[in-house]
Scaffold this motif. Structure first.
Motif, PDB file in Angstrom:
ATOM      1  N   ASN A  52       0.860  -1.149  -0.031  1.00  0.00           N
ATOM      2  CA  ASN A  52      -0.005  -0.026  -0.008  1.00  0.00           C
ATOM      3  C   ASN A  52       0.867   1.366  -0.077  1.00  0.00           C
ATOM      4  O   ASN A  52       0.606   2.183  -0.726  1.00  0.00           O
ATOM      5  CB  ASN A  52      -0.754   0.038   1.204  1.00  0.00           C
ATOM      6  CG  ASN A  52      -1.978  -1.138   1.044  1.00  0.00           C
ATOM      7  OD1 ASN A  52      -2.284  -1.468   0.097  1.00  0.00           O
ATOM      8  ND2 ASN A  52      -2.676  -1.630   2.007  1.00  0.00           N
ATOM      9  N   ILE A  53       1.881   1.035   0.844  1.00  0.00           N
ATOM     10  CA  ILE A  53       2.695   2.527   0.854  1.00  0.00           C
ATOM     11  C   ILE A  53       3.489   2.620  -0.547  1.00  0.00           C
ATOM     12  O   ILE A  53       3.516   3.606  -1.141  1.00  0.00           O
ATOM     13  CB  ILE A  53       3.838   2.336   1.762  1.00  0.00           C
ATOM     14  CG1 ILE A  53       3.520   2.198   3.393  1.00  0.00           C
ATOM     15  CG2 ILE A  53       5.161   3.195   1.546  1.00  0.00           C
ATOM     16  CD1 ILE A  53       4.512   1.890   4.419  1.00  0.00           C
ATOM     17  N   ILE A  54       3.766   1.698  -1.238  1.00  0.00           N
ATOM     18  CA  ILE A  54       4.288   1.602  -2.810  1.00  0.00           C
ATOM     19  C   ILE A  54       3.441   2.219  -3.721  1.00  0.00           C
ATOM     20  O   ILE A  54       3.715   2.979  -4.280  1.00  0.00           O
ATOM     21  CB  ILE A  54       5.332   0.422  -2.998  1.00  0.00           C
ATOM     22  CG1 ILE A  54       6.596   0.092  -1.809  1.00  0.00           C
ATOM     23  CG2 ILE A  54       5.450   0.319  -4.400  1.00  0.00           C
ATOM     24  CD1 ILE A  54       6.963  -1.282  -2.187  1.00  0.00           C
ATOM     25  N   PHE A  55       2.195   1.637  -3.790  1.00  0.00           N
ATOM     26  CA  PHE A  55       1.222   1.883  -4.476  1.00  0.00           C
ATOM     27  C   PHE A  55       1.017   3.261  -4.490  1.00  0.00           C
ATOM     28  O   PHE A  55       0.887   4.295  -5.422  1.00  0.00           O
ATOM     29  CB  PHE A  55       0.144   0.985  -4.311  1.00  0.00           C
ATOM     30  CG  PHE A  55       0.139  -0.219  -5.335  1.00  0.00           C
ATOM     31  CD1 PHE A  55       0.989  -0.974  -4.976  1.00  0.00           C
ATOM     32  CD2 PHE A  55      -0.671  -0.553  -6.364  1.00  0.00           C
ATOM     33  CE1 PHE A  55       1.222  -2.250  -5.980  1.00  0.00           C
ATOM     34  CE2 PHE A  55      -0.545  -1.680  -7.185  1.00  0.00           C
ATOM     35  CZ  PHE A  55       0.076  -2.487  -6.936  1.00  0.00           C
ATOM     36  N   GLU A  56       0.697   3.602  -3.069  1.00  0.00           N
ATOM     37  CA  GLU A  56       0.159   5.522  -3.084  1.00  0.00           C
ATOM     38  C   GLU A  56       1.467   6.156  -3.649  1.00  0.00           C
ATOM     39  O   GLU A  56       1.327   7.112  -4.193  1.00  0.00           O
ATOM     40  CB  GLU A  56      -0.064   5.526  -1.390  1.00  0.00           C
ATOM     41  CG  GLU A  56      -1.379   5.034  -1.120  1.00  0.00           C
ATOM     42  CD  GLU A  56      -1.765   4.946   0.445  1.00  0.00           C
ATOM     43  OE1 GLU A  56      -0.781   5.264   1.251  1.00  0.00           O
ATOM     44  OE2 GLU A  56      -3.236   5.147   0.503  1.00  0.00           O
ATOM     45  N   TYR A  57       2.546   5.670  -3.325  1.00  0.00           N
ATOM     46  CA  TYR A  57       3.936   6.438  -3.735  1.00  0.00           C
ATOM     47  C   TYR A  57       3.898   6.500  -5.373  1.00  0.00           C
ATOM     48  O   TYR A  57       4.046   7.552  -5.866  1.00  0.00           O
ATOM     49  CB  TYR A  57       5.063   6.022  -3.124  1.00  0.00           C
ATOM     50  CG  TYR A  57       6.552   6.369  -3.603  1.00  0.00           C
ATOM     51  CD1 TYR A  57       7.193   7.515  -3.755  1.00  0.00           C
ATOM     52  CD2 TYR A  57       7.061   5.465  -4.812  1.00  0.00           C
ATOM     53  CE1 TYR A  57       8.264   7.787  -4.359  1.00  0.00           C
ATOM     54  CE2 TYR A  57       8.401   5.651  -5.473  1.00  0.00           C
ATOM     55  CZ  TYR A  57       8.680   6.942  -5.301  1.00  0.00           C
ATOM     56  OH  TYR A  57       9.928   7.004  -5.997  1.00  0.00           O
ATOM     57  N   LEU A  58       3.476   5.569  -5.914  1.00  0.00           N
ATOM     58  CA  LEU A  58       3.573   5.355  -7.267  1.00  0.00           C
ATOM     59  C   LEU A  58       2.556   6.039  -8.037  1.00  0.00           C
ATOM     60  O   LEU A  58       2.754   6.844  -8.934  1.00  0.00           O
ATOM     61  CB  LEU A  58       3.426   4.009  -7.803  1.00  0.00           C
ATOM     62  CG  LEU A  58       4.755   2.960  -7.612  1.00  0.00           C
ATOM     63  CD1 LEU A  58       4.249   1.710  -7.980  1.00  0.00           C
ATOM     64  CD2 LEU A  58       5.984   3.534  -8.545  1.00  0.00           C
ATOM     65  N   MET A  59       1.350   6.282  -7.296  1.00  0.00           N
ATOM     66  CA  MET A  59       0.228   6.942  -7.575  1.00  0.00           C
ATOM     67  C   MET A  59       0.324   8.580  -7.544  1.00  0.00           C
ATOM     68  O   MET A  59       0.121   9.359  -8.374  1.00  0.00           O
ATOM     69  CB  MET A  59      -1.178   6.546  -6.788  1.00  0.00           C
ATOM     70  CG  MET A  59      -1.689   5.105  -7.291  1.00  0.00           C
ATOM     71  SD  MET A  59      -2.730   4.491  -6.014  1.00  0.00           S
ATOM     72  CE  MET A  59      -4.259   5.220  -6.593  1.00  0.00           C
ATOM     73  N   GLN A  60       1.263   8.673  -6.482  1.00  0.00           N
ATOM     74  CA  GLN A  60       1.533  10.310  -6.370  1.00  0.00           C
ATOM     75  C   GLN A  60       2.398  10.686  -7.420  1.00  0.00           C
ATOM     76  O   GLN A  60       2.746  11.852  -7.761  1.00  0.00           O
ATOM     77  CB  GLN A  60       2.171  10.292  -4.841  1.00  0.00           C
ATOM     78  CG  GLN A  60       1.157  10.758  -3.758  1.00  0.00           C
ATOM     79  CD  GLN A  60       2.143  10.299  -2.663  1.00  0.00           C
ATOM     80  OE1 GLN A  60       3.048  10.049  -2.505  1.00  0.00           O
ATOM     81  NE2 GLN A  60       1.104   9.996  -1.370  1.00  0.00           N
ATOM     82  N   ASN A  61       3.281   9.616  -8.018  1.00  0.00           N
ATOM     83  CA  ASN A  61       3.989  10.022  -9.270  1.00  0.00           C
ATOM     84  C   ASN A  61       3.256   9.652 -10.300  1.00  0.00           C
ATOM     85  O   ASN A  61       4.360   9.436 -11.485  1.00  0.00           O
ATOM     86  CB  ASN A  61       5.249   9.346  -8.945  1.00  0.00           C
ATOM     87  CG  ASN A  61       6.239   9.931  -7.831  1.00  0.00           C
ATOM     88  OD1 ASN A  61       6.748  10.982  -7.989  1.00  0.00           O
ATOM     89  ND2 ASN A  61       6.123   9.465  -6.740  1.00  0.00           N
ATOM     90  N   GLY A  62       2.120   9.598 -10.517  1.00  0.00           N
ATOM     91  CA  GLY A  62       1.340   9.689 -11.854  1.00  0.00           C
ATOM     92  C   GLY A  62       1.240   8.176 -12.218  1.00  0.00           C
ATOM     93  O   GLY A  62       0.980   7.975 -13.553  1.00  0.00           O
ATOM     94  N   VAL A  63       1.662   7.243 -11.649  1.00  0.00           N
ATOM     95  CA  VAL A  63       1.594   5.813 -12.077  1.00  0.00           C
ATOM     96  C   VAL A  63      -0.175   5.359 -11.846  1.00  0.00           C
ATOM     97  O   VAL A  63      -0.525   5.603 -10.678  1.00  0.00           O
ATOM     98  CB  VAL A  63       2.344   4.819 -11.287  1.00  0.00           C
ATOM     99  CG1 VAL A  63       2.240   3.245 -11.902  1.00  0.00           C
ATOM    100  CG2 VAL A  63       3.690   5.191 -11.630  1.00  0.00           C
TER     101      VAL A  63
END
Ligand code: TMP
Length: 231
Positions: A52-63
């Motif tokens: 969840n931490i990784i997905f949220e980070y990726l989403m914040q970066n446009g993924v």
């Protein structure tokens, strides 16, 4: 909740809204296509939190990802997607099947990032497959493969940075994508089950290789990863 699918490490239920699914992480660890199997109490919770931490980070970066909402410690609400039956593997450093197949010692830095595809099939043991073979049997189109490759490389750049800041070397990892409303979304999980993560200073393994290779203290590695990426 209607159970749609039970995999080796997760159960997928249908969500209340038909465009969604609910995914529950399990404590089961498997290796060698299910040949080795063990319950590791707490693994599901650790992987859910890390992913969840990784997905949220990726989403914040446009993924674009399937993640909609964190429901509880082991459960997430996601967008329903049709899983592309091709796994995308990204390698920065030689290890695992790459080292074995090509005789390159584990730990050798690769001169360029390697992107590989494998056919997601437990029955066939997830064989490596190339673009031409994928399009020939209709698993994905060339346009989709080009997008998967570009997206995997972008995700790699972001993850190398995230883990480096946590003193962790991202050796390699596996991604899965799904089709939803004409878009490709990052699906499944990104956790120590699906990545090789080595301590930058000591090269200590902090991922599922501890389980695959009987190195012991499997979840200690996962806990260290979580505590280092958690802000
Ligand atoms: P490999 O070296 O065994 O091919 O694995 C490469 C990376 O992909 C490693 O981080 C583990 C991950 N992986 C999975 O998550 N699931 C799989 O089924 C396979 C084969 C690899």
């Amino acid at each position: 909740m209607e159970k749609l699918y039970e995999g080796k490490s997760k159960i997928v239920y249908s969500g209340e809204d038909p465009d969604t699914c609910i995914i529950r992480y399990k404590d089961t660890a498997t290796a060698g296509n299910g040949a080795k199997k063990e319950d590791l109490p707490g693994k599901g919770k650790l992987n859910a939190e890390i992913s969840n931490i990784i997905f949220e980070y990726l989403m914040q970066n446009g993924v674009k990802t399937h993640l909609l909402k964190i429901i509880d410690d082991t459960t997430v609400l996601v967008r329903r997607a049709e899983i592309v039956m091709v796994e995308v593997i990204v390698r920065n450093i030689a290890a695992g099947s790459f080292s074995k197949k090509y005789g390159v010692p584990e730990g050798t830095a690769l001169k360029n990032t390697v992107v590989e595809f494998s056919y997601k099939s437990d029955e066939l043991g997830d064989p490596m497959i190339n673009d031409c073979q994928i399009t020939a049997i209709g698993l994905a189109t060339q346009k989709e493969l080009d997008e998967l490759r570009d997206s995997a490389l972008r995700i790699n750049e972001l993850l190398v940075k995230l883990f480096a800041e946590a003193g962790i070397r991202l050796v390699d990892f596996k991604l899965e994508f799904g089709r939803s409303k004409g878009e490709l979304l990052l699906c499944d999980e990104i956790s120590p089950d699906s990545c090789r993560l080595w301590d930058m200073e000591t090269n200590e393994k902090m991922d599922k290789d501890r389980f695959r290779r009987d190195l012991g203290n499997v979840l200690d590695g996962y806990r260290k990863v979580l505590s280092r990426i958690k802000v």
